[in-house]
Design a protein around this motif. Structure first.
Motif: not given
Length: 308
Positions: A45-67
């Protein structure tokens, strides 16, 4: 005319933003994510969390859309998560194949559809008119992928005249172009016939007949010119729909176009590529609509005067 064009362009901005939001939300609502295609079996799970954070997929959707939208407005489509290449490079490699296919299909549907519509309208009520409209109706009812498979079975497997799949040489374009063009031909032929029959009942046409002008001249020089206004609108709208329709056809014929890239990226849940491909298809529809309105207004001043 310039003021009309500027107003129409400005009206596309909110539609573009709305389309981008819908595309973004739809992609992120699908089950799964691209991280599943990056992790090895047994990853923690730690490796999944690391990759998720690396690609910004852990951010709220509105932040991802704005970016994402901020980068799009600067001409940056981002980097593919799974394929690890610039999205613009992937799109640029695939788009020419789709444009060649769509452009030839549009040309075929225009020439063949207008010709069939003119013949049907000129022979209204005859067996020729009924035969053309019957064939047109049948062609519009058949799905593209079924027509493509049937053409492959007959002309590639049975007769050996064309390649079964791929994009090597002009011969590989014949069957895909016919597959997409048939649906557009049916639509253009119906619209042309209806528009010409409507124009044929106008007073100026009756006056031309009374003056002894040759019927063929009346049909081609006067009736067809006025009937082309709705036809042009349909053809402009077909620009986006042809690119969209090429998605399934490219998969059937294994062509390396935008459709094949979209399907592959959907299977991989590669968000940046899917979002960019769908946004390009949406922009094609919007630009086609804009082009149709501008051409229609140029052909008929009453249209642009009514919107002042």
């Amino acid at each position: 005319m310039l003021g009309f064009a500027i107003r129409r362009i400005l009206m596309l901005a909110p539609v573009f933003l709305a389309a981008s939001m819908i595309i973004f939300l739809m992609i992120h609502m699908l089950p799964g994510d691209p991280i599943d295609n990056l992790l090895r079996i047994g990853a923690s799970p730690a490796q999944r969390a690391e990759l998720t954070a690396k690609y910004g997929l852990d951010r709220p959707l509105y932040e991802q859309y704005a970016f994402w939208m901020g980068n799009i407005l600067q001409g940056d489509f981002g980097t593919a998560i799974v394929q690890r290449r610039p999205v613009a490079s992937l799109i640029g490699q695939a788009l020419p194949y789709s444009l060649a296919l769509g452009g030839l299909a549009l040309l075929m549907s225009t020439l063949l559809g207008v010709t069939m519509g003119v013949i049907a309208a000129s022979t209204k009520g005859s067996w020729l008119d009924q035969g053309i409209m019957g064939g047109v109706l049948l062609g519009s009812m058949l799905p593209n992928f079924w027509i493509g498979l049937l053409l492959i079975l007959v002309f590639s497997v049975g007769l050996g005249w064309t390649p079964v799949s791929g994009a090597r040489g002009w011969e590989s374009l014949i069957l895909p172009v016919v597959t997409i063009g048939l649906g557009g031909t049916a639509l253009v032929a119906r619209v042309t016939r209806i528009a010409m029959i409507d124009v044929q009942g106008k007073d100026f046409v009756m006056l031309l007949h009374a003056k002894g002008v040759h019927p063929l001249v009346i049909q081609l020089r006067h009736v067809l010119r006025h009937a082309l206004i709705p036809v042009v609108t349909i053809l402009a709208l077909r620009i986006g729909w042809i690119l969209g329709g090429a998605v399934t056809v490219e998969v059937v014929f294994a062509r390396p176009g935008l459709g094949s890239l979209l399907i592959k990226s959907l299977n991989q849940h590669d968000y940046p590529v899917v979002q960019a491909a769908l946004l390009i298809l949406a922009m094609a529809v919007l630009l086609g609509t804009l082009l149709g309105d501008l051409i229609q207004a140029a052909m008929d001043p009453r249209i642009r005067d009514s919107l002042k």
